[in-house]
Write an enzyme that holds these catalytic residues in place. Structure first.
Site, PDB file in Angstrom:
ATOM      1  N   ASP A 186      43.385  31.535  39.543  1.00  0.00           N
ATOM      2  CA  ASP A 186      43.264  32.443  40.683  1.00  0.00           C
ATOM      3  C   ASP A 186      42.307  33.542  40.238  1.00  0.00           C
ATOM      4  O   ASP A 186      42.685  34.429  39.479  1.00  0.00           O
ATOM      5  CB  ASP A 186      44.655  32.985  41.033  1.00  0.00           C
ATOM      6  CG  ASP A 186      44.606  34.182  41.978  1.00  0.00           C
ATOM      7  OD1 ASP A 186      43.495  34.625  42.336  1.00  0.00           O
ATOM      8  OD2 ASP A 186      45.674  34.679  42.342  1.00  0.00           O
ATOM      9  N   GLN A 217      40.824  38.470  41.199  1.00  0.00           N
ATOM     10  CA  GLN A 217      40.563  39.720  40.481  1.00  0.00           C
ATOM     11  C   GLN A 217      39.678  39.500  39.254  1.00  0.00           C
ATOM     12  O   GLN A 217      39.474  40.423  38.469  1.00  0.00           O
ATOM     13  CB  GLN A 217      41.884  40.361  40.034  1.00  0.00           C
ATOM     14  CG  GLN A 217      42.844  40.657  41.175  1.00  0.00           C
ATOM     15  CD  GLN A 217      42.346  41.748  42.108  1.00  0.00           C
ATOM     16  OE1 GLN A 217      41.481  42.540  41.745  1.00  0.00           O
ATOM     17  NE2 GLN A 217      42.861  41.777  43.321  1.00  0.00           N
ATOM     18  N   LYS A 220      36.535  40.566  47.834  1.00  0.00           N
ATOM     19  CA  LYS A 220      36.858  41.400  46.674  1.00  0.00           C
ATOM     20  C   LYS A 220      35.639  41.576  45.755  1.00  0.00           C
ATOM     21  O   LYS A 220      35.708  42.300  44.774  1.00  0.00           O
ATOM     22  CB  LYS A 220      38.027  40.799  45.906  1.00  0.00           C
ATOM     23  CG  LYS A 220      39.345  40.883  46.685  1.00  0.00           C
ATOM     24  CD  LYS A 220      40.529  40.634  45.806  1.00  0.00           C
ATOM     25  CE  LYS A 220      41.763  40.210  46.567  1.00  0.00           C
ATOM     26  NZ  LYS A 220      42.442  41.315  47.244  1.00  0.00           N
TER      27      LYS A 220
END
Lengths: 423, 150
Positions: free
Chosen positions: A217, A220, A243
């Site tokens: 994932d 971030q 993001k």
């Protein structure tokens, strides 16, 4: 800070920075748009979503002003232009993350959709009763729930590798939980709630040695870290466009070609087929097999503009600047009486989760907001993690390339106001 | 400190947040309902002891922001000993107060509840203030064991 100003004053930074932050800030129109009755915006909610540079905004405007059409369909001029822009964006993504081929780049709505795609397509085919899926204790709900759904359906078991009190993965436990039953291992590159950067290279190696497939994932990870999926050797890497300075509703699922190729389609519809009859449908080749329906074309070309923007500045320079902000803000926060930082890993992205004794994060958020300071408060879609650290919620400040030390100072001044009110 | 913030965090709210009243379980509760705000993680359990048409006792436990905790505290202090009909009426009064709708009661009549008049200026915080009331309402009406703001 409380007076009405357009932008924050910026004194010369003491440390030699690789970034011309003033110039970068000029690229982001929203940073110059006052909030709450004329206050300068101090945007420290970048882990939720980043602001967009003019280059991205302009690219989307240009797309709709000059290029809009459906892709992969028409024989007319605009359809060619739109298809070309859409597919060039795929090449941009491929280069940005170091993939081997455009076939390995599937456009999605975001990280969540990418993970669900893998859970539903790869997972349903390859995970059975008694099998195990391994995640870690610091995952976002989007890297927990899709696997729970799969496990429930298949009678498989979800295992969770623990973290220590700093919020770092306990690697020995992670290794111990890898067994011949482990079919897939899924973990965040970096934690949205704590900032912890996982030792993903080691984790990938251990998972592969156990025969498991690895999904990262990267929601971030991509905004802060250099990514080379071939070098990492991960099987899947999912991230969100919004993001990393791109539009919302865009995302990428990278998958190794051979693995993607063997996966059944996920959603059915237009674009993902070669031929359809009522008796039998033949599916399209990669990556179109996984892109049913008219995609978010405007978003994807905007995402490519965002990645170009990041590349032009340089992810390493961005990381250096963000790390400076992380360390500076951490030091200043720790000097505030009653502040406790949740997540003190040695390797962190520019995310600081904290609690203030006697004041609920939600109240901190409201009071800072009155000063024009945007932070996130709550459980950060990571409720099991909040339980692990025995806090109902935290306040979170997360920094991006356009943030400054002065903005970290503004956060501290804001917190002092919170304490004035509550003490 | 802005005027709006002072209006939101009035002394009554800060006081009830620091020293919440009836902040405990009820041994003789006739009903217990959980209230959640999944967006911010606020979570309270409201206990009521209902005797006929009267709310004999109210207690609450849980965790959340100053607004929600003070709201639960003020609510418990206000409604303890009142009838169910009065509680229903005040539920309506409080709802109008925090959403900024014109209500029928004057500030004097509102009493301690008037401390929540600043909430309507903060749309994101209306749910914090109303969560305990919705939870209590459910306890009184007896229709659910869990209440969520979403």
């Amino acid at each position: 800070m409380t007076t009405a100003t357009g932008t924050l004053p910026r004194s010369a930074s003491l440390i030699q920075d690789f970034l011309d932050v003033d110039r970068i800030r000029d690229d982001f129109p929203i940073l110059h748009h006052p909030v709450r009755g004329g206050r300068a915006l101090v945007y420290l909610d970048n882990a939720a979503t980043t602001q967009k540079p003019r280059q991205v905004i302009d690219r989307i405007v240009r797309y709709y002003s000059e290029e809009n059409s459906n892709v992969h369909r028409g024989v007319h001029y605009l359809s060619e232009v739109a298809t070309d822009a859409y597919e060039k964006a795929r090449t941009t993504v491929k280069r940005f993350i170091g993939a081997s081929d455009e076939k390995e780049i599937v456009f999605t709505r975001g990280t969540t959709e990418g993970i669900n795609l893998v859970a539903q397509s790869w997972g349903r085919k390859n995970v059975g009763a008694g099998d195990e899926i391994l995640i870690t204790a610091i995952e976002h709900h989007s890297n927990i729930v899709p696997w729970q759904l799969l496990c429930e359906e298949k009678g498989a078991r979800l295992r969770v590798a623990p973290v220590n009190d700093s919020g770092e993965l306990v690697l020995e436990e992670f290794a111990r939980l890898l067994t011949p039953r482990t079919k897939l291992v899924a973990f965040g590159h970096a934690s949205n709630a704590l900032g912890t950067i996982n030792p993903i290279r080691k984790m990938i190696g251990l998972a592969h040695a156990a025969g498991a497939v690895v999904l990262i994932d990267g929601a971030q990870g991509v905004p802060h870290l250099h990514i080379d999926v071939r070098d990492l050797d991960c099987d899947f890497y999912a991230f969100s466009g919004h993001k990393v300075y791109g539009p919302t509703g865009t995302g990428v699922l990278y998958g190794k070609e051979a693995i993607l190729d063997a996966m059944p389609p996920w959603q059915g519809g237009g674009d993902m087929i070669l031929s359809v009859s009522f008796e039998k449908t033949t599916y399209n080749a990669l990556p179109y097999k996984f892109e049913a329906g008219t995609p978010n074309i405007e978003g994807v070309v905007g995402l490519a503009a965002a990645l170009d923007y990041v590349s032009a500045i340089g992810i390493d320079a961005i990381a250096t600047h963000e790390q400076d902000l992380l360390h500076y803000a951490t030091k200043r926060l720790l000097a505030v009486e009653g502040v406790r930082i949740i997540g003190t890993a040695a390797e962190k992205a520019s995310v600081i989760s904290f609690v203030l004794e006697g004041v609920h994060p939600h109240d901190i958020g409201t009071i800072l907001d009155q000063e024009g300071i945007a932070i996130r408060t709550g459980h950060h879609c990571a409720q099991p993690l909040m339980m692990r650290f025995n806090v109902p919620a935290t306040a979170r400040a997360s920094f991006a390339m356009y943030n400054t030390r002065e903005e970290a100072d503004a956060l501290i001044v804001g917190l002092q106001k919170v304490m004035e009110l509550f003490r | 400190m802005t005027e709006q913030l002072r209006e939101l965090y009035q002394q009554v709210i800060l006081d009830h947040n620091r020293n919440p009243r009836n902040f405990h379980e009820l041994e003789h509760a006739t009903k217990k309902v959980d209230g959640y705000n999944p967006l911010c993680g606020d979570h309270y359990t409201i206990y009521v002891e209902i005797d006929g048409n009267t709310i004999k006792d109210i207690g609450f436990t849980g965790n959340g922001c100053a607004i929600s905790k003070a709201s639960a505290s003020v609510m418990s202090a206000t409604l303890k000993g009142s009838t169910i009909a009065e509680a229903r009426q005040l539920f309506d009064v409080f709802h109008k107060l925090v959403t900024g709708e014109p209500g029928s009661l004057s500030t004097a009549e509102l009493g301690r509840l008037a401390a929540f008049s600043g909430v309507s200026e903060f749309p994101a915080r209306v749910k914090c203030a109303s969560l305990p009331w919705h939870t209590l309402n459910s306890a009184i009406e007896g229709d659910k064991e869990t209440v969520s703001t979403e």
